[in-house]
Design a protein around this motif. Structure first.
Motif, PDB file in Angstrom:
ATOM      1  N   GLU A   1       0.833  -1.203   0.000  1.00 27.78           N
ATOM      2  CA  GLU A   1       0.000   0.000   0.000  1.00 27.78           C
ATOM      3  C   GLU A   1       0.870   1.257   0.000  1.00 27.78           C
ATOM      4  N   ILE A   2       1.906   1.263   0.869  1.00 30.46           N
ATOM      5  CA  ILE A   2       2.799   2.432   0.930  1.00 30.46           C
ATOM      6  C   ILE A   2       3.557   2.574  -0.378  1.00 30.46           C
ATOM      7  N   TYR A   3       3.983   1.440  -0.927  1.00 27.48           N
ATOM      8  CA  TYR A   3       4.728   1.482  -2.198  1.00 27.48           C
ATOM      9  C   TYR A   3       3.862   2.074  -3.307  1.00 27.48           C
ATOM     10  N   ASN A   4       2.598   1.630  -3.386  1.00 22.45           N
ATOM     11  CA  ASN A   4       1.702   2.174  -4.405  1.00 22.45           C
ATOM     12  C   ASN A   4       1.478   3.667  -4.209  1.00 22.45           C
ATOM     13  N   GLN A   5       1.311   4.058  -2.932  1.00 22.16           N
ATOM     14  CA  GLN A   5       1.118   5.474  -2.622  1.00 22.16           C
ATOM     15  C   GLN A   5       2.357   6.278  -3.002  1.00 22.16           C
ATOM     16  N   ARG A   6       3.534   5.729  -2.652  1.00 25.42           N
ATOM     17  CA  ARG A   6       4.780   6.423  -2.997  1.00 25.42           C
ATOM     18  C   ARG A   6       4.956   6.516  -4.505  1.00 25.42           C
ATOM     19  N   HIS A   7       4.578   5.447  -5.219  1.00 22.48           N
ATOM     20  CA  HIS A   7       4.702   5.457  -6.681  1.00 22.48           C
ATOM     21  C   HIS A   7       3.854   6.565  -7.297  1.00 22.48           C
ATOM     22  N   THR A   8       2.628   6.708  -6.780  1.00 23.19           N
ATOM     23  CA  THR A   8       1.746   7.771  -7.277  1.00 23.19           C
ATOM     24  C   THR A   8       2.321   9.144  -6.953  1.00 23.19           C
ATOM     25  N   ILE A   9       2.787   9.311  -5.700  1.00 22.16           N
ATOM     26  CA  ILE A   9       3.386  10.584  -5.294  1.00 22.16           C
ATOM     27  C   ILE A   9       4.609  10.898  -6.153  1.00 22.16           C
ATOM     28  N   GLY A  10       5.414   9.873  -6.421  1.00 22.83           N
ATOM     29  CA  GLY A  10       6.603  10.074  -7.235  1.00 22.83           C
ATOM     30  C   GLY A  10       6.263  10.528  -8.635  1.00 22.83           C
ATOM     31  N   GLN A  11       5.211   9.934  -9.212  1.00 17.55           N
ATOM     32  CA  GLN A  11       4.786  10.348 -10.551  1.00 17.55           C
ATOM     33  C   GLN A  11       4.326  11.806 -10.550  1.00 17.55           C
ATOM     34  N   ILE A  12       3.533  12.171  -9.523  1.00 17.65           N
ATOM     35  CA  ILE A  12       3.042  13.553  -9.444  1.00 17.65           C
ATOM     36  C   ILE A  12       4.213  14.512  -9.259  1.00 17.65           C
ATOM     37  N   ALA A  13       5.177  14.130  -8.382  1.00 14.95           N
ATOM     38  CA  ALA A  13       6.342  14.986  -8.139  1.00 14.95           C
ATOM     39  C   ALA A  13       7.134  15.201  -9.424  1.00 14.95           C
ATOM     40  N   ASP A  14       7.310  14.116 -10.192  1.00 14.64           N
ATOM     41  CA  ASP A  14       8.035  14.246 -11.471  1.00 14.64           C
ATOM     42  C   ASP A  14       7.297  15.155 -12.427  1.00 14.64           C
ATOM     43  N   GLN A  15       5.950  14.989 -12.496  1.00  7.40           N
ATOM     44  CA  GLN A  15       5.149  15.823 -13.385  1.00  7.40           C
ATOM     45  C   GLN A  15       5.229  17.283 -12.979  1.00  7.40           C
ATOM     46  N   LYS A  16       5.117  17.532 -11.649  1.00  4.03           N
ATOM     47  CA  LYS A  16       5.180  18.911 -11.163  1.00  4.03           C
ATOM     48  C   LYS A  16       6.554  19.529 -11.461  1.00  4.03           C
ATOM     49  N   GLY A  17       7.614  18.731 -11.216  1.00  2.00           N
ATOM     50  CA  GLY A  17       8.948  19.244 -11.478  1.00  2.00           C
ATOM     51  C   GLY A  17       9.169  19.547 -12.948  1.00  2.00           C
ATOM     52  N   LYS A  18       8.696  18.636 -13.813  1.00  2.00           N
ATOM     53  CA  LYS A  18       8.826  18.855 -15.253  1.00  2.00           C
ATOM     54  C   LYS A  18       8.028  20.080 -15.689  1.00  2.00           C
ATOM     55  N   TYR A  19       6.808  20.225 -15.137  1.00  4.54           N
ATOM     56  CA  TYR A  19       5.972  21.371 -15.483  1.00  4.54           C
ATOM     57  C   TYR A  19       6.632  22.675 -15.039  1.00  4.54           C
ATOM     58  N   ALA A  20       7.232  22.647 -13.822  1.00  3.04           N
ATOM     59  CA  ALA A  20       7.899  23.852 -13.307  1.00  3.04           C
ATOM     60  C   ALA A  20       9.068  24.258 -14.204  1.00  3.04           C
ATOM     61  N   LYS A  21       9.839  23.260 -14.673  1.00  5.11           N
ATOM     62  CA  LYS A  21      10.977  23.563 -15.542  1.00  5.11           C
ATOM     63  C   LYS A  21      10.534  24.148 -16.881  1.00  5.11           C
ATOM     64  N   GLU A  22       9.366  23.730 -17.355  1.00  5.84           N
ATOM     65  CA  GLU A  22       8.894  24.183 -18.659  1.00  5.84           C
ATOM     66  C   GLU A  22       8.280  25.584 -18.610  1.00  5.84           C
ATOM     67  N   GLN A  23       7.953  26.080 -17.403  1.00  2.06           N
ATOM     68  CA  GLN A  23       7.304  27.374 -17.288  1.00  2.06           C
ATOM     69  C   GLN A  23       8.307  28.511 -17.498  1.00  2.06           C
ATOM     70  N   PRO A  24       7.917  29.583 -18.273  1.00  4.39           N
ATOM     71  CA  PRO A  24       8.811  30.752 -18.435  1.00  4.39           C
ATOM     72  C   PRO A  24       8.871  31.539 -17.130  1.00  4.39           C
ATOM     73  N   TYR A  25       9.949  32.296 -16.955  1.00  4.49           N
ATOM     74  CA  TYR A  25      10.099  33.102 -15.752  1.00  4.49           C
ATOM     75  C   TYR A  25      10.621  34.482 -16.139  1.00  4.49           C
ATOM     76  N   PHE A  26      10.044  35.519 -15.543  1.00  5.22           N
ATOM     77  CA  PHE A  26      10.386  36.910 -15.859  1.00  5.22           C
ATOM     78  C   PHE A  26      10.887  37.584 -14.584  1.00  5.22           C
ATOM     79  N   PRO A  27      12.209  37.674 -14.423  1.00  2.97           N
ATOM     80  CA  PRO A  27      12.758  38.233 -13.186  1.00  2.97           C
ATOM     81  C   PRO A  27      12.423  39.701 -12.972  1.00  2.97           C
ATOM     82  N   ASP A  28      12.096  40.434 -14.067  1.00  6.05           N
ATOM     83  CA  ASP A  28      11.808  41.862 -13.935  1.00  6.05           C
ATOM     84  C   ASP A  28      10.345  42.126 -13.578  1.00  6.05           C
ATOM     85  N   ALA A  29       9.515  41.089 -13.581  1.00 10.77           N
ATOM     86  CA  ALA A  29       8.092  41.284 -13.287  1.00 10.77           C
ATOM     87  C   ALA A  29       7.901  41.412 -11.778  1.00 10.77           C
TER      88      ALA A  29
END
Length: 433
Positions: A150-178
């Protein structure tokens, strides 16, 4: 005291014509010989005698024999087991002369001890279940494994979400002057209206100056034109002049503020807010990824703890063989799963586990020990002796390691080079003890 075989006599069963054996009480008794001489028939006969008719060979009677099968086994607890006659009826006699049946044998005969292939051919998970049942931790280990899964399945799901969030964050543009926060359009408009109102008030005051200036000029003309009214108008003129001076003094310090910056901000408000939203999205994605990564690490710690609990559970259990364990629901020996074990290790593991299923059963039948080399065979025999376990085994060999050699259904004395004629119905000269 575990029950073992003291002596057995087999006649006219499958390929066996007449065989007597007194197996060693502890360790290996190897029935050797070439192929198709009756070695396996000896084990089949013992299984039939002690295990019941479900182990009766489909063609139990030796081909060409006019005499029905005869089985006679003497156990070390004094029981005598016989199958004789046309129907090979079972007769069990205890030391007191009382007769019994198959149920009396079932009390101490372990089914897998006389049918080891049934255990060896079972799935690895089934073998593991048998081991866990023996050591009495099956339910606890099952609960731990369920928790781990059960914990392994939960961790696997969390890991997938974490990877997706991290990938999404890297793909987002950033404007330091804003700016950090979205710009409020209504606030800018309010500021603009305040400035415009102030500027309007300034314009009104300037218009007032113009009006006073015109009045002053008009009055100068009237003074010139109306000399006669000079005295009257001089007083009024003096006052007007004073008002003019005050008004001019007030307006000299006035400063009109520019709305250019606000107008530019208003014109670029959508672009600014787009950048701000992009930055906020990136920040949130990075924060989400970090939170899920933390959850993943915590779940990993929980899995590791469950695995430690499982290991402790098995380490504290009384295992039938050092090195045995259960990993992921499968049997392992010295870290190897069943399909990675050597043939000799598989036999050793099977023997150890089956022996513990019914400790009163002090013997086991083993077929085809030719897969063991001499060194391994010797080590296996010593282990059996240490365990106080009796094993009757077959091996395609006529070497000195064999306790007896079966030749054409008879026991061949190892010192013989030529088989002597043997009368069909007599045991004389047929046994090796």
């Amino acid at each position: 005291m575990s029950v073992k075989i003291n002596k057995l006599e087999i006649e006219n069963v499958k390929r066996v014509k007449a065989v007597k054996i007194e197996p060693s009480q502890n360790g290996l008794t190897i029935v050797g010989g070439n192929n198709n001489q009756g070695k396996s028939s000896v084990l089949d006969a013992i299984a039939w005698a002690l295990g019941g008719n479900k182990y009766k060979p489909s063609k139990a009677e030796r081909e060409g024999s006019a005499i029905p099968p005869r089985l006679h086994i003497v156990m070390n607890n004094g029981l005598i087991v016989e199958r004789t006659g046309k129907n090979s009826s079972l007769k069990v006699i205890d030391p007191n002369g009382e007769k019994g049946g198959q149920q009396l044998l079932n009390d101490f005969v372990e089914e897998l001890a006389i049918n080891l292939p049934k255990f060896m051919e079972s799935t690895n998970k089934e073998k593991a279940k048998i081991l866990l049942r023996i050591i009495g931790v099956g339910d606890q280990l099952y609960q731990l494994e369920q928790k781990e899964q059960e914990i392994y399945n939960q961790r696997h799901t969390i890991g997938q979400i974490a990877d997706q969030k991290g990938k999404y964050a890297k793909e987002q543009p950033y404007f330091p002057d804003a700016p950090k926060q979205l710009v409020d359009v209504s606030e800018l408009i309010k500021q603009q209206q305040t400035i415009l109102a102030k500027n309007g008030e300034n314009a009104r005051k300037r218009q007032q100056v113009k009006e006073i200036q015109g009045q002053f000029e008009l009055e100068n003309q009237q003074i010139k034109q109306l000399q006669e009214q000079l005295a009257q108008l001089q007083a009024k003129h003096a006052k007007t002049e004073a008002d003019l001076q005050v008004a001019q003094k007030d307006t000299s310090i006035l400063h009109d503020e520019s709305t250019a910056e606000l107008e530019a901000n208003l014109s670029h408000i959508d672009e600014i807010n787009r950048k701000v939203r992009a930055n906020l999205d990136k920040d949130k994605a990075e924060d989400d990824a970090k939170q899920y990564a933390n959850q993943y690490d915590k779940l990993t710690e929980q899995i590791n703890q469950v695995r430690k609990d499982k290991a402790a559970l098995l380490n504290n259990a009384k295992l039938p063989l050092p090195g045995l364990s259960v990993e992921d629901g499968e049997l392992t020996y010295n870290g190897q799963k069943w399909d990675n074990m050597s043939g000799s290790d598989q036999l050793k593991v099977s023997t150890a586990i089956v022996r513990q299923l019914k400790p009163d059963c002090g013997f086991i039948l083993l077929d085809k020990l030719e897969q063991m080399d001499m060194v391994t065979l010797t080590e296996f025999g010593k282990w059996l002796e240490q365990e106080g376990l009796q094993a009757i085994a077959t091996r395609v060999s006529t070497g000195r390691e064999c306790s007896i050699i079966i030749d054409d259904g008879y026991v061949k004395r190892q010192e013989q080079t030529i088989k002597q004629p043997k009368p069909e119905s007599s045991w004389a000269g047929k046994g090796a003890f």
